[in-house]
Design a protein around this motif. Structure first.
Motif, PDB file in Angstrom:
ATOM      1  N   ILE A  90       0.831  -1.207   0.000  1.00 20.78           N
ATOM      2  CA  ILE A  90       0.000   0.000   0.000  1.00 20.78           C
ATOM      3  C   ILE A  90       0.864   1.255   0.000  1.00 20.78           C
ATOM      4  O   ILE A  90       0.649   2.178  -0.791  1.00 20.78           O
ATOM      5  CB  ILE A  90      -0.947  -0.010   1.223  1.00 20.78           C
ATOM      6  CG1 ILE A  90      -2.007  -1.110   1.061  1.00 20.78           C
ATOM      7  CG2 ILE A  90      -1.604   1.358   1.406  1.00 20.78           C
ATOM      8  CD1 ILE A  90      -2.876  -1.309   2.283  1.00 20.78           C
ATOM      9  N   LEU A 142      -5.200   5.898  -4.868  1.00 21.93           N
ATOM     10  CA  LEU A 142      -6.054   4.844  -4.315  1.00 21.93           C
ATOM     11  C   LEU A 142      -5.912   3.558  -5.115  1.00 21.93           C
ATOM     12  O   LEU A 142      -5.793   2.452  -4.549  1.00 21.93           O
ATOM     13  CB  LEU A 142      -7.509   5.312  -4.311  1.00 21.93           C
ATOM     14  CG  LEU A 142      -8.553   4.295  -3.834  1.00 21.93           C
ATOM     15  CD1 LEU A 142      -8.283   3.886  -2.390  1.00 21.93           C
ATOM     16  CD2 LEU A 142      -9.959   4.860  -3.979  1.00 21.93           C
ATOM     17  N   THR A 143      -5.899   3.680  -6.440  1.00 13.06           N
ATOM     18  CA  THR A 143      -5.770   2.504  -7.310  1.00 13.06           C
ATOM     19  C   THR A 143      -4.431   1.810  -7.081  1.00 13.06           C
ATOM     20  O   THR A 143      -4.356   0.581  -6.936  1.00 13.06           O
ATOM     21  CB  THR A 143      -5.898   2.914  -8.785  1.00 13.06           C
ATOM     22  OG1 THR A 143      -7.159   3.540  -9.001  1.00 13.06           O
ATOM     23  CG2 THR A 143      -5.773   1.704  -9.697  1.00 13.06           C
ATOM     24  N   VAL A 146      -4.375   0.018  -3.609  1.00 10.36           N
ATOM     25  CA  VAL A 146      -5.118  -1.252  -3.602  1.00 10.36           C
ATOM     26  C   VAL A 146      -4.354  -2.317  -4.385  1.00 10.36           C
ATOM     27  O   VAL A 146      -4.195  -3.462  -3.928  1.00 10.36           O
ATOM     28  CB  VAL A 146      -6.529  -1.048  -4.190  1.00 10.36           C
ATOM     29  CG1 VAL A 146      -7.225  -2.392  -4.373  1.00 10.36           C
ATOM     30  CG2 VAL A 146      -7.350  -0.133  -3.290  1.00 10.36           C
ATOM     31  N   GLY A 149      -1.064  -3.307  -2.490  1.00 11.41           N
ATOM     32  CA  GLY A 149      -1.340  -4.148  -1.334  1.00 11.41           C
ATOM     33  C   GLY A 149      -1.766  -5.546  -1.731  1.00 11.41           C
ATOM     34  O   GLY A 149      -1.308  -6.541  -1.149  1.00 11.41           O
ATOM     35  N   ALA A 150      -2.633  -5.646  -2.742  1.00 15.76           N
ATOM     36  CA  ALA A 150      -3.124  -6.961  -3.170  1.00 15.76           C
ATOM     37  C   ALA A 150      -2.001  -7.812  -3.749  1.00 15.76           C
ATOM     38  O   ALA A 150      -1.881  -9.010  -3.444  1.00 15.76           O
ATOM     39  CB  ALA A 150      -4.236  -6.784  -4.201  1.00 15.76           C
ATOM     40  N   ALA A 173     -12.277  -6.381 -10.372  1.00 20.53           N
ATOM     41  CA  ALA A 173     -12.104  -4.948 -10.111  1.00 20.53           C
ATOM     42  C   ALA A 173     -12.473  -4.118 -11.339  1.00 20.53           C
ATOM     43  O   ALA A 173     -13.103  -3.055 -11.215  1.00 20.53           O
ATOM     44  CB  ALA A 173     -10.666  -4.662  -9.701  1.00 20.53           C
TER      45      ALA A 173
END
Length: 402
Positions: A90, A142-143, A146, A149-150, A173
């Motif tokens: 992140i 934000l994209t 995410v 982190g994923a 997504a």
């Protein structure tokens, strides 16, 4: 990796070289547009091409630099844990997105604000433009957060299956974003209201009856608050599908021309181009992830440093691969547009209005009607204005059934 770099740098260099090659106007272009307009459109386009090419080299340079320098791993110590990997991904995603925004800001200002004002395509203040830019930066952060982190979590927790899990996550997504775009994302940047012009609504109902289609909401975007550009687009999937018309389009075009633009958007709807575009994109993502996994292996990272290197390498590979594959995605997009153009002619049976609409759209958007051949092949998502006009001139109505 060397092949990807070689292809990417070659394409980027060809882009810049193409921008500097002098162009002459064809007889067809001069028949449709006056020379002064063509010169002005070409001048704006060349400046934009150069800015885009320089921006590409800046992004490539930043990617290369990041691959050599640790960013977030120094914050984490000890054995790699799923939670630690998640947070590092992140932080890394946010950091990279903000760095990208900062280093490319001067060219964004030039191409997105200065050029638009110089050529009369925008009258907004710098403050209004910059607020929209910050909104974009926030959404990109934000994209990236995410995604980072994923991916980091999957590298650690799913060392064998992460390419497939991440591919599935990308598809889910993408569908989700496409679904919420009309109602959640687009209103952050622009104001929308339902189309209220009863005459145009009647024309649209006539088109839908002829096509045997149910078109959802038709919205008008208050584009005139920010730009003089003329456009329309189809967005959303399932219940969120919408046709959006710029208010500039309604204010400067005839009813017949507006109907033709709507018929074109209905073609995207009829042929499921949004869903097909997502499917093609997913295939590309699966290919990149599988190729990357075969290169780096599927062993869990032994340290936060090795995890960060893997994440940065994947970012570099995916960015370069996306750039190298631009001709393929552009080709697919052009085929979609050709199909929708043909459908609009089929519905309206009015090639004359189609041609006048293309001319007006080109004038309103100050479009480059004869872009350099390499750029047309590499990045053009639509046929050129002249190609679309020529297709309409060749169009013949289907024979009447007895």
């Amino acid at each position: 990796m060397k092949v990807l770099w070689a292809l990417s740098l070659t394409f980027a260099l060809l882009w810049l070289v193409s921008a500097f090659i002098p162009t002459s106007h064809s007889e067809e272009a001069l028949r449709r547009f006056d020379e002064e307009h063509l010169n002005r459109a070409n001048d704006r386009a060349v400046r934009g091409y150069i800015a885009s090419g320089v921006n590409t080299f800046i992004v490539f340079g930043l990617l290369w630099y990041l691959s050599k320098r640790p960013i977030a791993s120094g914050v984490f110590r000890g054995r790699v844990t799923p939670t630690g990997a998640l947070w590092m991904g992140i932080l890394l995603g946010i950091g990279i997105s903000l760095l990208m925004a900062i280093v490319t800001l001067p060219l964004r200002i030039y191409a997105g604000f200065v050029l638009e004002r110089q050529f009369g395509l925008s009258g907004v203040s710098f403050g209004v433009w910059f607020v929209d830019y910050l909104k974009n930066v926030g959404m990109n952060a934000l994209t990236y957060a995410v995604a980072g982190g994923a991916v980091a979590w999957a590298f650690v927790c799913l060392p064998r299956s992460w390419p497939w899990v991440l591919s599935l996550g990308y598809v889910v997504a993408s569908v989700f974003i496409a679904f919420i775009y009309p109602t959640v994302i687009a209103p952050v940047f622009d104001e929308f209201y339902p189309l209220e012009d009863q005459a145009i609504l009647s024309d649209i109902r006539s088109l839908t009856d002829r096509a045997g289609m149910e078109v959802g909401e038709v919205l008008v975007m208050k584009a005139s608050a920010k730009t003089t550009r003329v456009n329309a687009y189809f967005a959303g999937v399932g219940a969120s599908r919408q046709v959006v018309l710029y208010d500039n389009l309604i204010n400067t075009h005839t009813r017949e021309q507006v109907s033709l633009v709507v018929a074109h958007e209905m073609g995207h709807w009829k042929y499921g181009h949004v869903a097909k575009g997502l499917a093609f994109s997913a295939v590309g993502v699966v290919g990149v992830l599988l190729a990357f996994s075969m290169t780096v292996g599927r062993v869990p990272p032994s340290s936060y440093g090795s995890l960060e290197r893997a994440l940065l390498l994947l970012l570099m590979v995916s960015t370069l691969a996306g750039y190298v594959l631009s001709p393929a995605s552009s080709f697919i997009s052009r085929r979609f547009e050709v199909a929708s153009d043909a459908y609009s002619l089929e519905l309206t049976a009015d090639p004359g209005t189609f041609i006048s609409t293309q001319v007006n759209l080109s004038r309103g958007n100050l479009s480059d009607v004869e872009p350099p051949l390499f750029m047309r092949w590499f990045a053009w998502t639509h046929p050129t204005t002249l190609e679309r006009i020529q297709a309409a001139e060749r169009w013949l109505p289907p024979p009447k059934t007895p």
